[in-house]
Enzyme design. Structure first.
Site, short mmCIF file in Angstrom:
data_model
loop_
_atom_site.label_atom_id
_atom_site.label_comp_id
_atom_site.label_asym_id
_atom_site.label_seq_id
_atom_site.Cartn_x
_atom_site.Cartn_y
_atom_site.Cartn_z
N GLU A 98 -19.38 -5.36 -2.41
CA GLU A 98 -18.90 -4.63 -1.21
C GLU A 98 -20.09 -4.28 -0.31
O GLU A 98 -21.04 -3.63 -0.77
CB GLU A 98 -18.20 -3.34 -1.69
CG GLU A 98 -17.69 -2.40 -0.63
CD GLU A 98 -16.78 -3.05 0.39
OE1 GLU A 98 -17.25 -3.23 1.52
OE2 GLU A 98 -15.62 -3.37 0.07
N ASP A 147 -9.96 -8.03 4.96
CA ASP A 147 -9.78 -7.66 6.37
C ASP A 147 -8.93 -8.71 7.08
O ASP A 147 -9.23 -9.89 7.02
CB ASP A 147 -11.15 -7.55 7.06
CG ASP A 147 -11.95 -6.37 6.53
OD1 ASP A 147 -11.38 -5.27 6.45
OD2 ASP A 147 -13.12 -6.57 6.18
N ASP A 183 -0.87 -8.05 2.95
CA ASP A 183 0.37 -7.61 3.60
C ASP A 183 0.50 -8.26 4.98
O ASP A 183 1.35 -7.87 5.76
CB ASP A 183 0.32 -6.09 3.79
CG ASP A 183 -0.91 -5.65 4.57
OD1 ASP A 183 -2.01 -6.18 4.31
OD2 ASP A 183 -0.79 -4.80 5.47
N THR A 221 -3.96 0.24 -3.95
CA THR A 221 -5.26 0.43 -3.31
C THR A 221 -5.02 1.22 -2.02
O THR A 221 -3.88 1.37 -1.57
CB THR A 221 -5.94 -0.91 -2.92
OG1 THR A 221 -5.23 -1.48 -1.83
CG2 THR A 221 -6.00 -1.87 -4.08
N ARG A 222 -6.07 1.66 -1.44
CA ARG A 222 -5.96 2.43 -0.21
C ARG A 222 -5.31 1.61 0.92
O ARG A 222 -4.47 2.09 1.65
CB ARG A 222 -7.37 2.84 0.21
CG ARG A 222 -7.43 3.60 1.50
CD ARG A 222 -8.86 3.84 1.84
NE ARG A 222 -9.44 4.71 0.84
CZ ARG A 222 -10.16 5.78 1.13
NH1 ARG A 222 -10.43 6.06 2.37
NH2 ARG A 222 -10.64 6.54 0.19
N GLU A 224 -3.33 -0.90 0.57
CA GLU A 224 -1.91 -1.13 0.26
C GLU A 224 -1.08 0.09 0.70
O GLU A 224 0.00 -0.07 1.28
CB GLU A 224 -1.72 -1.38 -1.22
CG GLU A 224 -0.27 -1.61 -1.56
CD GLU A 224 -0.09 -2.04 -3.00
OE1 GLU A 224 -0.07 -3.24 -3.24
OE2 GLU A 224 0.00 -1.16 -3.86
C1 LIG Z 1 -9.32 -4.25 4.33
S1 LIG Z 1 -10.57 -3.73 3.23
C2 LIG Z 1 -9.68 -3.68 1.66
C3 LIG Z 1 -10.36 -2.83 0.66
C4 LIG Z 1 -9.65 -2.74 -0.71
N1 LIG Z 1 -9.62 -4.03 -1.38
C5 LIG Z 1 -8.26 -2.16 -0.60
O1 LIG Z 1 -7.29 -2.90 -0.86
O2 LIG Z 1 -8.15 -0.96 -0.25
C6 LIG Z 1 -11.57 -5.18 3.03
C7 LIG Z 1 -12.91 -4.90 2.39
O3 LIG Z 1 -13.61 -6.15 2.28
C8 LIG Z 1 -14.99 -5.90 2.49
N2 LIG Z 1 -15.67 -7.14 2.91
C9 LIG Z 1 -15.65 -7.71 4.14
N3 LIG Z 1 -16.44 -8.81 4.17
C10 LIG Z 1 -16.96 -8.95 2.92
C11 LIG Z 1 -17.85 -9.89 2.32
N4 LIG Z 1 -18.36 -10.91 3.03
N5 LIG Z 1 -18.20 -9.72 1.03
C12 LIG Z 1 -17.69 -8.68 0.31
N6 LIG Z 1 -16.83 -7.76 0.83
C13 LIG Z 1 -16.47 -7.89 2.11
C14 LIG Z 1 -14.97 -4.83 3.59
O4 LIG Z 1 -16.20 -4.11 3.66
C15 LIG Z 1 -13.80 -3.97 3.18
O5 LIG Z 1 -14.18 -2.90 2.35
#
Ligand SMILES: C[S@@+](CC[C@H](N)C(=O)[O-])C[C@H]1O[C@@H](n2cnc3c(N)ncnc32)[C@H](O)[C@@H]1O
Length: 244
Positions: A98, A147, A183, A221-222, A224
């Protein structure tokens, strides 16, 4: 499937400009590196504890031989799922990758609270983690709610791309699972095309509603929870790496 426009949680940050040893350039890392200021307790944990649980990117699985299996969660956000899995499986090791410092601090606090011995972290990009990872070395990979980057012109920023799926295939042991949850309909379509298009993963689907069932002992997860609040439906996919 129709798409629900969703603002990415992230602002944009350019890459750290690192160059991998294989001569390729790392892709740009899109996303937030930092959110609100860390509390003194969290800052203290980052200063004193992060080094103790950080993997060595030069030899990412060093010292993990005694664990029954090795799972990796890419982009764990607040770490709810990572901490939950580590608590319920003390004989397995869970590596969280992360780039978002606040997420790293949350997991360090969870490790401290639960006195967990089976979490390792890479504070950075998944591509750095993969660079020196040996073939057929992981037992499980999770990508949970990556993301969404819902605008077509931003699709290239999505984490799931053909080359990353190729790396996951290389890193997973045969018959081991890649879990992907989302989602966002356009991301689901995008990911299915790339994961199934790779040709080395089998999609274990037992019925037409199969992808609406969460994984076993799923803590949520948050992101979700946000999806539910905003009226979107979570989908859970399980792909099995082939035998070669
Ligand atoms: C939309 S959030 C989802 C977080 C968590 N999995 C959840 O379901 O609550 C996506 C996460 O992917 C991480 N992320 C984005 N690009 C990444 C990369 N290249 N390598 C690792 N993590 C990454 C972001 O920092 C972010 O915390």
């Amino acid at each position: 499937m129709t798409d629900t426009p969703l603002k990415p949680s992230n602002g944009l940050k350019p890459s750290n400009g690192l160059k991998p040893s294989n001569g390729q350039r790392y892709r740009r890392l899109w996303g937030r590196a930092k959110g609100k200021p860390l509390s003194p307790y969290q800052s203290g944990l980052v200063e004193t504890q992060l080094a103790n649980v950080s993997i060595d990117v030069g030899n990412p699985l060093a010292g993990l031989e005694s664990f029954k299996s090795i799972s990796v969660e890419v982009g764990f956000g607040g770490g709810e799922h990572l901490l939950h899995r580590a608590q319920e499986n003390p004989d397995m090791v869970f590596i969280g990758v992360e780039p978002f410092l606040n997420g790293i601090a949350k997991v360090l606090a969870g490790i401290d609270r639960g006195q967990l011995k089976n979490i390792r972290l890479h504070h950075g990009d998944v591509w750095q983690f993969l660079e020196n990872l040996t073939d057929n070395s992981l037992d499980h990979i999770d990508i949970l709610y990556p993301d969404p980057w819902p605008k077509v012109r931003h699709y290239k920023r999505r984490l799931i791309q053909e080359d990353l799926i190729g790396e996951f295939h290389r890193a997973l042991k045969p018959n081991c699972a890649l879990h992907f949850a989302s989602d966002i309909p356009s991301y689901i379509d995008w990911a299915l095309v790339r994961i199934l298009g790779h040709g080395g993963f089998n999609w274990n689907v037992e019925g037409c509603l199969n992808w609406q069932e969460p994984y076993k002992n799923w803590p949520g997860t948050r992101y979700e929870a946000k999806a539910y609040r905003e009226g979107r439906t979570p989908h859970y996919f399980k792909f099995i790496r082939d035998e070669d």
